[in-house]
Motif scaffolding. Structure first.
Motif, PDB file in Angstrom:
ATOM      1  N   HIS A  43      10.651  23.364  34.992  1.00 47.15           N
ATOM      2  CA  HIS A  43      10.477  23.713  35.527  1.00 47.15           C
ATOM      3  C   HIS A  43       9.042  22.864  35.758  1.00 47.15           C
ATOM      4  O   HIS A  43       8.417  23.057  36.812  1.00 47.15           O
ATOM      5  CB  HIS A  43       9.177  25.182  34.879  1.00 47.15           C
ATOM      6  CG  HIS A  43      10.572  26.517  34.524  1.00 47.15           C
ATOM      7  ND1 HIS A  43      10.455  26.951  33.844  1.00 47.15           N
ATOM      8  CD2 HIS A  43      11.472  26.739  35.326  1.00 47.15           C
ATOM      9  CE1 HIS A  43      11.380  27.981  33.619  1.00 47.15           C
ATOM     10  NE2 HIS A  43      12.321  27.812  35.293  1.00 47.15           N
ATOM     11  N   GLY A  44       8.761  22.479  35.474  1.00 46.85           N
ATOM     12  CA  GLY A  44       7.491  21.654  35.315  1.00 46.85           C
ATOM     13  C   GLY A  44       7.847  21.040  36.649  1.00 46.85           C
ATOM     14  O   GLY A  44       7.468  20.150  37.719  1.00 46.85           O
ATOM     15  N   ARG A  45       9.110  19.758  36.752  1.00 49.95           N
ATOM     16  CA  ARG A  45       9.463  18.715  37.074  1.00 49.95           C
ATOM     17  C   ARG A  45       9.555  19.521  38.825  1.00 49.95           C
ATOM     18  O   ARG A  45       8.988  19.434  39.400  1.00 49.95           O
ATOM     19  CB  ARG A  45      10.671  18.506  36.965  1.00 49.95           C
ATOM     20  CG  ARG A  45      10.164  17.220  35.759  1.00 49.95           C
ATOM     21  CD  ARG A  45      12.178  16.871  35.893  1.00 49.95           C
ATOM     22  NE  ARG A  45      12.595  15.940  36.688  1.00 49.95           N
ATOM     23  CZ  ARG A  45      13.955  15.983  37.382  1.00 49.95           C
ATOM     24  NH1 ARG A  45      14.326  15.536  36.438  1.00 49.95           N
ATOM     25  NH2 ARG A  45      14.138  14.777  38.588  1.00 49.95           N
ATOM     26  N   ILE A  46       9.944  21.061  39.062  1.00 50.71           N
ATOM     27  CA  ILE A  46      10.345  20.927  39.904  1.00 50.71           C
ATOM     28  C   ILE A  46       9.322  21.329  40.470  1.00 50.71           C
ATOM     29  O   ILE A  46       8.821  21.874  42.096  1.00 50.71           O
ATOM     30  CB  ILE A  46      11.428  22.836  39.350  1.00 50.71           C
ATOM     31  CG1 ILE A  46      12.906  22.579  39.035  1.00 50.71           C
ATOM     32  CG2 ILE A  46      11.488  23.051  41.276  1.00 50.71           C
ATOM     33  CD1 ILE A  46      14.049  23.428  38.729  1.00 50.71           C
ATOM     34  N   TYR A  47       8.368  22.770  39.890  1.00 47.16           N
ATOM     35  CA  TYR A  47       7.246  22.311  39.774  1.00 47.16           C
ATOM     36  C   TYR A  47       6.105  21.354  41.138  1.00 47.16           C
ATOM     37  O   TYR A  47       5.847  21.666  42.379  1.00 47.16           O
ATOM     38  CB  TYR A  47       6.261  23.333  39.329  1.00 47.16           C
ATOM     39  CG  TYR A  47       5.341  23.759  39.975  1.00 47.16           C
ATOM     40  CD1 TYR A  47       3.956  23.671  39.846  1.00 47.16           C
ATOM     41  CD2 TYR A  47       4.916  25.706  40.471  1.00 47.16           C
ATOM     42  CE1 TYR A  47       2.730  24.202  39.699  1.00 47.16           C
ATOM     43  CE2 TYR A  47       4.002  25.536  41.448  1.00 47.16           C
ATOM     44  CZ  TYR A  47       2.582  25.092  41.086  1.00 47.16           C
ATOM     45  OH  TYR A  47       1.334  25.718  41.067  1.00 47.16           O
ATOM     46  N   ARG A  48       6.323  20.791  40.595  1.00 46.73           N
ATOM     47  CA  ARG A  48       6.020  19.054  40.918  1.00 46.73           C
ATOM     48  C   ARG A  48       7.164  18.929  42.068  1.00 46.73           C
ATOM     49  O   ARG A  48       5.468  18.314  43.155  1.00 46.73           O
ATOM     50  CB  ARG A  48       5.899  18.123  39.811  1.00 46.73           C
ATOM     51  CG  ARG A  48       4.941  17.912  38.925  1.00 46.73           C
ATOM     52  CD  ARG A  48       4.217  16.575  38.315  1.00 46.73           C
ATOM     53  NE  ARG A  48       5.597  15.958  37.501  1.00 46.73           N
ATOM     54  CZ  ARG A  48       6.060  16.776  36.263  1.00 46.73           C
ATOM     55  NH1 ARG A  48       5.837  16.944  35.574  1.00 46.73           N
ATOM     56  NH2 ARG A  48       7.538  15.950  36.349  1.00 46.73           N
ATOM     57  N   ILE A  49       7.970  18.819  42.367  1.00 46.89           N
ATOM     58  CA  ILE A  49       8.579  18.051  43.609  1.00 46.89           C
ATOM     59  C   ILE A  49       8.242  19.446  44.736  1.00 46.89           C
ATOM     60  O   ILE A  49       7.801  18.886  45.507  1.00 46.89           O
ATOM     61  CB  ILE A  49      10.032  18.186  43.422  1.00 46.89           C
ATOM     62  CG1 ILE A  49      10.257  17.721  42.105  1.00 46.89           C
ATOM     63  CG2 ILE A  49      10.592  18.402  44.631  1.00 46.89           C
ATOM     64  CD1 ILE A  49      12.042  17.696  42.272  1.00 46.89           C
TER      65      ILE A  49
END
Lengths: 277, 283
Positions: free
Chosen positions: B20-26
């Motif tokens: 989730h964190g990665r998607i959010y960051r992208i």
């Protein structure tokens, strides 16, 4: 006269042990900055026999750090001599390791714990297997057998200091200098680390010079306590500590011998002109 | 035994939130850019100024300019080989040379207190001179060819930034770390490579990143005057002949190059300096 091999070894052993591990004569160091001259230590003379654990205590500003820097070769004294196992010390001598007070600045954060411990060993050109064995042995001796892959900043303060001790042990020095190594850890951790030092000394038969401002610690650990006077520091007295082994944080500190030694040292330090704690 | 080893949470418990964190960051990176593009497109389409063509027009022109070549050269047009690649080549050569020389010199100066005291003020002074303003000096000394451009980028700009940051990095190595090296009789070369260089690396990388951005600027500047090829050359040519869409495509290219170079360097930095982030976060 011919000796058998056993005799020859015994003679060599006796000769070896008759030369003090560390011999300090008339050590003096003066800091000069422009017009200001400050004599930190003066006419300091003492011996340390092999296999002993000797503490150096004194009030703050008593030149303990100056003394240690001169002994370790990090600094050249203004005058006087230092001999390690009979050989004069000029620069940093072979066979000596040091544990610094500030472990967080002494360990290298870019290396893992195991790499930190093996860093000084690269110079010794040991075989890889031997190097690894020493690293594993010393990490195990300080209770960090599983922490080799971690980084220093992932460990607590007490554990970082254990790594620093392991690094010194892996080096297999003849003399271990410890500069107020437990001053920056909490009391509980300090007790554990003190017991670790006793363990290490018994296991590795190593000579240790331990600088501290904590009188209890100095008596608990040592065979002898050297008390420094205030600057310009000289040797106020040398107190033999005869406490039985194995020592224990609770029972040893209740012994008369402990209490008396402690009081004697505290009095010496106070009469030297300053309280320390 | 007291003391705690701080460990990372186990992989399995972390996986959902890490994804989730990665998607959010992208999304955090992509969405604002997309919003800016949309607003830009709407505004320029509305006001129809010849000086500010809409982004879609620019993208189309860019595609035509670089990707409509013959299949034999991977669909790349001539200008890619005659302008883009030579420019990038000069940029990277200059940056590479100046980085190596700058780090080596910076360490030498930073570690010697006397040398440092004398040279640091000089370096500070020269660094303060806007590099672009020194272009005429390089033209006088080295003419108008590739040698001049590479020297200009390297010794007019990059090296001064790398130098000052490396000197700072070498200076602030912890005294206790140096004492440790001396106390264990580590030989000087091993102290340099094993203690000083890693300790100074964060500052060195900062210098490398800043100087790379500066190098891009200087590359363009060096091609605005007396040049016959390059991205800067194409830029100034387009401007002079009022081919404004083409001018904007060059600007677009420069933006992409700057972003990509910085990203690559950041990735390298994250890898080399992983320990630094960890140590910094803990203290």
């Amino acid at each position: 006269m011919t000796y058998s091999t056993a005799d020859a070894a015994a003679v060599e052993e006796t000769e070896r042990r008759s030369v003090p591990m560390l011999s300090v004569r008339d050590l003096r160091h003066e800091y000069v900055s422009g017009k200001n001259r400050f004599v930190a230590i003066d006419r300091l003379t003492f011996d340390i026999e092999e296999g002993q654990l000797v503490s150096i205590v004194g009030p703050s500003g008593a030149g303990k750090t100056t003394l240690l820097r001169c002994l370790s070769g990090l600094m050249s004294p203004t005058s006087g001599t230092v001999e390690l196992a009979g050989l004069p010390v000029a620069g940093v001598p072979e066979g000596m390791a040091m544990v610094f007070q500030d472990y967080s600045r002494s360990l290298f954060p870019w290396l893992s714990v195991a790499s930190n411990v093996s860093f000084p060993l690269k110079r010794l050109k040991l075989e890889k297997a031997e190097r690894r064995r020493r690293v594993q042995e010393s990490l195990e001796a300080v209770g960090l057998a599983e922490a080799g892959g971690k980084y220093p900043w992932q460990l607590s303060g007490g554990m970082q200091q254990r790594v620093a001790i392991a690094r010194a042990l892996a080096y297999q020095p003849r003399l271990l200098l410890m500069d107020e190594p437990f001053a920056s850890v909490d009391a509980q951790t300090r007790s554990d680390l003190e017991d670790l030092v006793l363990d290490v000394k018994a296991r590795f038969d190593i000579t240790i010079l331990f600088v501290t401002h904590d009188i209890d610690e100095s008596v608990y650990l040592s065979d002898r306590v050297l008390v420094l006077s205030r600057a310009p520091s000289t040797l106020a007295d040398s107190i033999e500590v005869s406490l039985p082994a194995p020592r224990d944080q609770i029972s040893t500190k209740q012994l008369d011998a402990f209490v008396h030694a402690r009081a004697e040292i505290a009095a010496l330090i106070r009469s030297g002109g300053a309280d320390i704690e | 035994m007291t003391g705690a080893i701080v460990t990372k949470p186990s992989a399995s418990s972390q996986k959902p939130s890490r994804e989730h964190g990665r998607i959010y960051r992208i999304l955090q990176h992509v969405v604002p850019v997309a919003v800016v593009l949309v607003v830009w497109q709407l505004l320029t389409a509305q006001f129809r100024s010849p000086f500010f063509p809409p982004p879609l027009t620019i993208f189309e022109a860019a595609y035509k300019a670089w990707f409509t070549g013959p299949a034999t050269s991977l669909f790349l047009t001539d200008t890619v080989f005659e302008d883009v690649l030579p420019s990038i080549g000069r940029l990277l050569a200059a940056w590479g040379i100046a980085a190596i020389v700058g780090v080596a010199l910076g360490l030498a100066i930073g570690l010697n207190r006397i040398v440092r005291d004398y040279l640091e003020p000089v370096v500070e002074l020269v660094r303060a001179i806007p590099a672009a303003a020194t272009l005429p000096i390089f033209i006088i000394l080295l003419g108008a060819g590739a040698a001049m451009r590479v020297s200009f980028i390297a010794f007019g700009g990059v090296i001064w930034i790398v130098l000052i940051n490396t000197i700072l990095g070498a200076r602030q190595v912890e005294q206790t770390q140096l004492d440790t090296g001396k106390a264990f009789r580590i030989p000087p070369l091993q102290r340099l490579v094993g203690i000083i260089l890693p300790a100074a690396m964060p500052k060195i990388f900062a210098g490398l990143r800043i100087s790379l951005a500066g190098a891009l600027i200087l590359m363009v500047v060096s091609e605005l005057i007396l040049s016959t090829n390059g991205i800067g050359f194409q830029l100034i040519q387009a401007q002079r002949s009022f081919a404004l869409v083409q001018m904007w495509t060059q600007i677009l290219l420069l933006a992409i190059l700057g972003f990509v170079f910085n990203w690559i360097l950041s990735q390298a930095e994250n890898h080399v300096l992983a320990w630094h982030r960890g140590a910094r976060d803990r203290s």
